[in-house]
Write a protein that holds these residues in place. Structure first.
Motif, PDB file in Angstrom:
ATOM      1  N   SER A   1     -97.080 -87.066   3.111  1.00  0.00           N
ATOM      2  CA  SER A   1     -97.362 -87.353   4.514  1.00  0.00           C
ATOM      3  C   SER A   1     -97.360 -88.858   4.703  1.00  0.00           C
ATOM      4  O   SER A   1     -97.748 -89.611   3.810  1.00  0.00           O
ATOM      5  N   THR A   2     -96.899 -89.287   5.859  1.00  0.00           N
ATOM      6  CA  THR A   2     -96.964 -90.716   6.140  1.00  0.00           C
ATOM      7  C   THR A   2     -98.413 -91.120   6.424  1.00  0.00           C
ATOM      8  O   THR A   2     -98.791 -92.259   6.236  1.00  0.00           O
ATOM      9  N   GLY A   3     -99.220 -90.147   6.870  1.00  0.00           N
ATOM     10  CA  GLY A   3    -100.659 -90.384   7.017  1.00  0.00           C
ATOM     11  C   GLY A   3    -101.324 -90.061   5.702  1.00  0.00           C
ATOM     12  O   GLY A   3    -100.989 -90.621   4.669  1.00  0.00           O
ATOM     13  N   SER A   4    -102.255 -89.137   5.709  1.00  0.00           N
ATOM     14  CA  SER A   4    -102.898 -88.742   4.466  1.00  0.00           C
ATOM     15  C   SER A   4    -102.788 -87.234   4.304  1.00  0.00           C
ATOM     16  O   SER A   4    -102.823 -86.494   5.281  1.00  0.00           O
ATOM     17  N   VAL A   5    -102.630 -86.768   3.047  1.00  0.00           N
ATOM     18  CA  VAL A   5    -102.643 -85.323   2.812  1.00  0.00           C
ATOM     19  C   VAL A   5    -104.008 -84.876   2.310  1.00  0.00           C
ATOM     20  O   VAL A   5    -104.306 -83.698   2.273  1.00  0.00           O
ATOM     21  N   VAL A   6    -104.838 -85.848   1.894  1.00  0.00           N
ATOM     22  CA  VAL A   6    -106.140 -85.504   1.322  1.00  0.00           C
ATOM     23  C   VAL A   6    -107.233 -86.004   2.255  1.00  0.00           C
ATOM     24  O   VAL A   6    -107.234 -87.172   2.641  1.00  0.00           O
ATOM     25  N   PHE A   7    -108.133 -85.090   2.611  1.00  0.00           N
ATOM     26  CA  PHE A   7    -109.145 -85.431   3.604  1.00  0.00           C
ATOM     27  C   PHE A   7    -110.553 -85.217   3.082  1.00  0.00           C
ATOM     28  O   PHE A   7    -110.807 -84.271   2.336  1.00  0.00           O
ATOM     29  N   ARG A   8    -111.452 -86.064   3.513  1.00  0.00           N
ATOM     30  CA  ARG A   8    -112.875 -85.851   3.251  1.00  0.00           C
ATOM     31  C   ARG A   8    -113.396 -84.797   4.240  1.00  0.00           C
ATOM     32  O   ARG A   8    -112.788 -84.579   5.282  1.00  0.00           O
ATOM     33  N   PHE A   9    -114.516 -84.176   3.913  1.00  0.00           N
ATOM     34  CA  PHE A   9    -115.070 -83.130   4.787  1.00  0.00           C
ATOM     35  C   PHE A   9    -115.956 -83.754   5.862  1.00  0.00           C
ATOM     36  O   PHE A   9    -117.165 -83.594   5.868  1.00  0.00           O
ATOM     37  N   LEU A  10    -115.332 -84.510   6.747  1.00  0.00           N
ATOM     38  CA  LEU A  10    -116.091 -85.114   7.838  1.00  0.00           C
ATOM     39  C   LEU A  10    -115.662 -84.413   9.113  1.00  0.00           C
ATOM     40  O   LEU A  10    -114.530 -84.559   9.543  1.00  0.00           O
ATOM     41  N   THR A  11    -116.538 -83.602   9.686  1.00  0.00           N
ATOM     42  CA  THR A  11    -116.113 -82.790  10.815  1.00  0.00           C
ATOM     43  C   THR A  11    -116.233 -83.515  12.144  1.00  0.00           C
ATOM     44  O   THR A  11    -115.523 -83.206  13.077  1.00  0.00           O
ATOM     45  N   GLY A  12    -117.121 -84.464  12.260  1.00  0.00           N
ATOM     46  CA  GLY A  12    -117.372 -85.062  13.572  1.00  0.00           C
ATOM     47  C   GLY A  12    -118.204 -84.087  14.389  1.00  0.00           C
ATOM     48  O   GLY A  12    -118.169 -82.878  14.162  1.00  0.00           O
ATOM     49  N   ASN A  13    -118.954 -84.609  15.348  1.00  0.00           N
ATOM     50  CA  ASN A  13    -119.853 -83.747  16.108  1.00  0.00           C
ATOM     51  C   ASN A  13    -119.113 -82.794  17.041  1.00  0.00           C
ATOM     52  O   ASN A  13    -119.529 -81.665  17.241  1.00  0.00           O
TER      53      ASN A  13
END
Ligand SMILES: [Zn+2]
Ligand SMILES: [Zn+2]
Length: 317
Positions: free
Chosen positions: A215-227
Motif C-alpha cells: 500500500s502507498t499508505g500503510s497495510v499495518v494498523f494499530r487498534f485505535l478506533t477513535g471515539n
C-alpha cells in the motif's frame, strides 16, 4: 437496598432470589420492568422510574503480554503479572489484508547498551517516524527457519535480511539480532520470541512481511478506533432496539402534559401516543450527548454516513 449504596445486579439477585441463583439476574430485570410499569394511579410516577445507562469508551489500542500462553489486553498498561512474575506489555498492530499480528513500539537504548522495545510514547502520535513494527510469526506464516540459507524463502516476502531477524526477550523487552552469539539480557530462564522487523517509512509499513500486500499508505494498523466509530456502532445497535411508535395514534393533549418519561425502560410500551404517521424512522428518537462541541458537530454527519446503506455523496464512501 439501593438507597443504601449502588449494588451490582448479580448481588441484588442473590439477595432477592437466594433459592434460584441461576435465574437471579433475569428475576431482578423482570422485577424492574414490572415496577417501571406499575403506577398507583394514572397520573402518578411509576413505582420505580428505572433508566438504563451504559458507560462505554473507545479502545486505545490492543496489547499483549508474551507470557505462555500469551495474554491479550484491551487496556493500556506497562506491565502484567503472571504467577508472581512481571512481564512487559507490548502494543499490537495488525495487517489489514491477512490479519498477521505485529508488535509496534519504539526501540530505546539503555545505559548498558542494550536495545529495549517499549510501547509507543505520546510523542508518536505527532511524530510517528520513530515507530517500528515487528511481525510475530505464527503457524500460518511459517516457522522462522534457523538455517540462514533458508532466510530468503521465509514467507511470501523474499529478502528478509539477518538484521531483520530478531529475538525479543519477553521478560524485559530486550531486542537483538537472532544470530547474535550472546543473549541480549541476563533474564533467567531466558524466554524469547522470534520476530521479523518490517521496513517502515514515516512510521508506516508499506509491505506486509507475512502476506506481501502493498500500500502507498500503510497495510499495518494499530487498534485505535477513535471515539466516533465506537459511538456509532453503539448508537446504531441501540437505535434499532427502540420500538417504533404505533402509527395512527393521535396526540392526546393530556398525555403530553402528563410528561410521560420517554427514557424509561417501558416508554415504548406505555407511551405510544404522540405520533403522527408516517414518521421518519417509525418515530424513534435517540439523543446522543458529547462533552465536546466539535465532536458533536462531526458525529452527526458521521453517524448518518455509517448508518445509511448507501452514501449520500459517492465521494464520501
Ligand atoms: Zn530479558
Ligand atoms: Zn499481511
Amino acid at each position: 437496598m439501593l438507597e443504601e449504596q449502588p449494588t451490582p445486579l448479580d448481588q441484588i439477585g442473590r439477595r432477592l432470589f437466594p433459592e434460584q441463583p441461576e435465574q437471579a439476574v433475569a428475576g431482578v430485570t423482570a422485577l424492574v420492568d414490572l415496577a417501571a410499569q406499575a403506577r398507583p394511579a394514572e397520573d402518578d410516577q411509576p413505582l420505580l422510574p428505572a433508566r438504563y445507562h451504559f458507560f462505554v469508551r473507545a479502545i486505545e489500542g490492543a496489547y499483549v503480554c508474551l507470557c505462555s500462553p500469551p495474554r491479550l489486553l484491551l487496556e493500556r498498561r506497562e506491565r502484567f503479572e503472571v504467577d508472581g512474575s512481571e512481564y512487559p506489555v507490548f502494543e499490537l498492530a495488525v495487517c489489514r489484508q491477512c490479519g498477521a499480528a505485529y508488535l509496534v513500539g519504539e526501540r530505546t537504548e539503555t545505559q548498558d547498551g542494550k536495545d529495549i522495545l517499549t510501547q509507543p510514547g505520546p510523542r508518536s502520535f505527532e511524530h510517528p517516524s520513530g515507530l517500528e513494527f515487528f511481525l510475530l510469526p505464527d503457524e500460518r506464516n511459517g516457522e522462522v527457519p534457523d538455517d540462514e540459507d533458508e532466510l530468503v524463502s521465509y514467507g511470501p516476502v523474499s529478502g528478509t535480511t539477518a538484521e531483520q531477524r530478531l529475538r525479543l526477550c519477553v521478560r524485559c523487552g530486550a531486542i537483538d539480532r537472532a544470530d547474535a552469539i550472546f543473549s541480549p539480557c541476563d533474564c533467567t530462564p531466558p524466554q524469547s520470541v522470534r520476530v521479523i522487523g518490517a521496513k517502515t517509512r514515516d512510521g508506516n509499513v508499506h509491505v506486509c512481511r507475512a502476506c506481501g500486500s502493498r500500500s502507498t499508505g500503510s497495510v499495518v494498523f494499530r487498534f485505535l478506533t477513535g471515539n466516533d466509530a465506537a459511538a456509532s456502532v453503539l448508537a446504531t445497535a441501540l437505535y434499532q432496539e427502540i420500538p417504533p411508535r404505533e402509527i395512527g395514534d393521535e396526540v392526546q393533549p393530556q398525555e403530553q402534559q402528563r410528561g410521560i418519561d420517554e427514557w424509561s425502560s417501558t416508554a415504548g410500551a406505555s407511551a405510544s401516543g404522540g405520533a403522527r404517521a408516517p414518521q421518519v424512522g417509525g418515530g424513534r428518537q435517540l439523543l446522543i450527548f458529547s462533552d465536546s462541541r466539535q465532536d458533536a458537530a462531526f458525529f452527526a454527519p458521521y453517524l448518518n454516513r455509517t448508518y445509511s446503506p448507501t452514501p449520500a455523496h459517492p465521494e464520501d464512501a
